[in-house]
Design an enzyme around this catalytic site. Structure first.
Site, PDB file in Angstrom:
ATOM      1  CB  CYS A 133      -0.918  -0.014   1.224  1.00 33.94           C
ATOM      2  SG  CYS A 133      -1.898   1.475   1.390  1.00 33.94           S
ATOM      3  CB  CYS A 136      -0.499   2.495   4.087  1.00 31.10           C
ATOM      4  SG  CYS A 136      -1.976   1.832   3.384  1.00 31.10           S
ATOM      5  CG  ASP A 137       3.238   1.243   4.433  1.00 30.65           C
ATOM      6  OD1 ASP A 137       2.817   1.740   5.489  1.00 30.65           O
ATOM      7  OD2 ASP A 137       2.985   0.076   4.089  1.00 30.65           O
TER       8      ASP A 137
END
Ligand code: NDP
Length: 321
Positions: A133, A136-137
């Site tokens: 992701c 997200c990261d």
């Protein structure tokens, strides 16, 4: 208490089913699952959902879905179904937290999860450079080089997102063409810091405690090389979340639930499926939402017919709601 319908999953399909079921006056419960809001909580801008002319962030859109379901009185349990018995009446769902849910009808909207390459290093370095992701990261790797595996729309989306944060993005595409839509491919090809490595497979992810590089091989020449990177993003498709239903609900070869044509009915009476869990083809928020609506209508009709039939022959075992 026995519910009329239990909805498993809280993506666009689950929430839309809840909105329709609640407005139809059904006694319902929604079990949100391990990732409340579903896959869209892991995405960035959604530009193709009608009604949002300026686009909307995925997590915000799912908040809107949840609020709309709650507005009509949908109770939501933030837990996950561990085991299900869908062949009995009522059907029984056992939740991780210890609760047991009884319902006449069940709508399965458990979606799908990202696939992994299956490398040992992937598991070892997950959260230490390995991710599925970018939204997200990606932030953790700003100014650093990263790699994205895959040649579909997801991989292109991840690469484009990362290209704004990271110094370089290496796209590892296993064939000499991409599966992604032309518009996404064009965007990727026109982004100067995205480098596409064609016919390239991942041999290993390097690094002891953190990702330091990736060893790749050209499938045509057999030549191997190491690309120094800090983040390794896997974007190679999804696996439907159907394991707990295996052996009861009919699944296709990839594990997607088989529904009857033009319907959300499964092989089991009173069990309906909506969204990505039964859709290997379209997999869009809008198509998932639409099939959630269909599932609620199908469930409501099934319950009505069933209650009527059981009432006339006097053998009802439906617990009055
Ligand atoms: P896809 O199945 O479309 O693509 C998967 C990609 O990963 C393919 O390029 C495939 O290669 C590659 N791949 C699969 N397994 C491996 C492996 N073991 N090693 C290396 N590469 C591998 O999945 P997506 O998640 O990209 O997309 C799913 C659906 O969602 C599609 O319908 C897509 O259009 C849609 N989508 C739409 C978006 C949008 O409109 N904004 C954004 C994201 C997704 P190969 O082609 O060789 O099989």
């Amino acid at each position: 208490m026995t519910y009329d319908v239990a909805i498993i999953g809280s993506g666009p399909a689950g929430y839309t089913a809840a909105i329709y079921a609640a407005r139809a006056g059904l006694k319902l419960i929604l079990i949100a699952g391990p990732e409340p809001g579903g896959q869209l909580t892991k995405t960035s801008e959604v530009e193709n959902f009608p009604g949002y002319p300026n686009g909307i962030l995925g997590p915000e859109m799912m908040e809107d879905f949840r609020k709309q379901a709650e507005r009509f009185g949908t109770p939501i349990i933030y837990d996950m179904v561990e085991k299900a018995e869908l062949r009995t009446s009522p059907k029984v769902l056992w939740l991780s937290g210890g609760d047991e849910i009884h319902a006449e009808a069940v709508i399965i909207a458990t979606g799908s999860s990202p696939k992994w390459l299956g490398l040992e290093a992937e598991r070892r370095l997950y959260g230490a450079g390995v991710s599925a992701c970018a939204v997200c990261d990606g932030f953790f790797y700003r100014g650093q080089p990263v790699a994205v595996v895959g040649g579909g729309d997801t991989a292109c989306e991840e690469a484009l997102y990362l290209s704004k944060l990271c110094s370089e993005v290496h796209m590892l595409v296993r064939r000499d063409e991409m599966r992604a839509s032309k518009v996404m491919q064009d965007r990727v090809k026109n982004t100067p810091n995205i480098h596409i490595h064609w016919n390239t497979v991942t041999v290993d992810i390097l690094g002891e405690r953190f990702v330091e590089g990736v060893r790749v091989q050209n499938r045509l020449t057999g030549e191997e090389k190491v690309i120094p990177i800090k983040g390794f993003f896997v974007a190679i498709g999804h696996q439907p979340n159907t394991e707990i239903f295996r052996g009861q609900v009919d699944l296709d070869a990839q594990g997607y639930i088989i529904t009857k044509p033009k319907s959300t009915e499964t092989n089991l009476e009173g069990v309906f499926a909506a969204g990505d869990v039964q859709d290997p083809v379209y997999r869009q928020a809008i198509t998932a939402a639409a099939s959630g609506c269909m599932a609620a209508l199908d469930a409501e009709r099934w319950l009505t017919t069933r209650k009527h039939l059981l009432h006339t022959d006097g053998t009802s075992h439906i617990v009055p709601s």
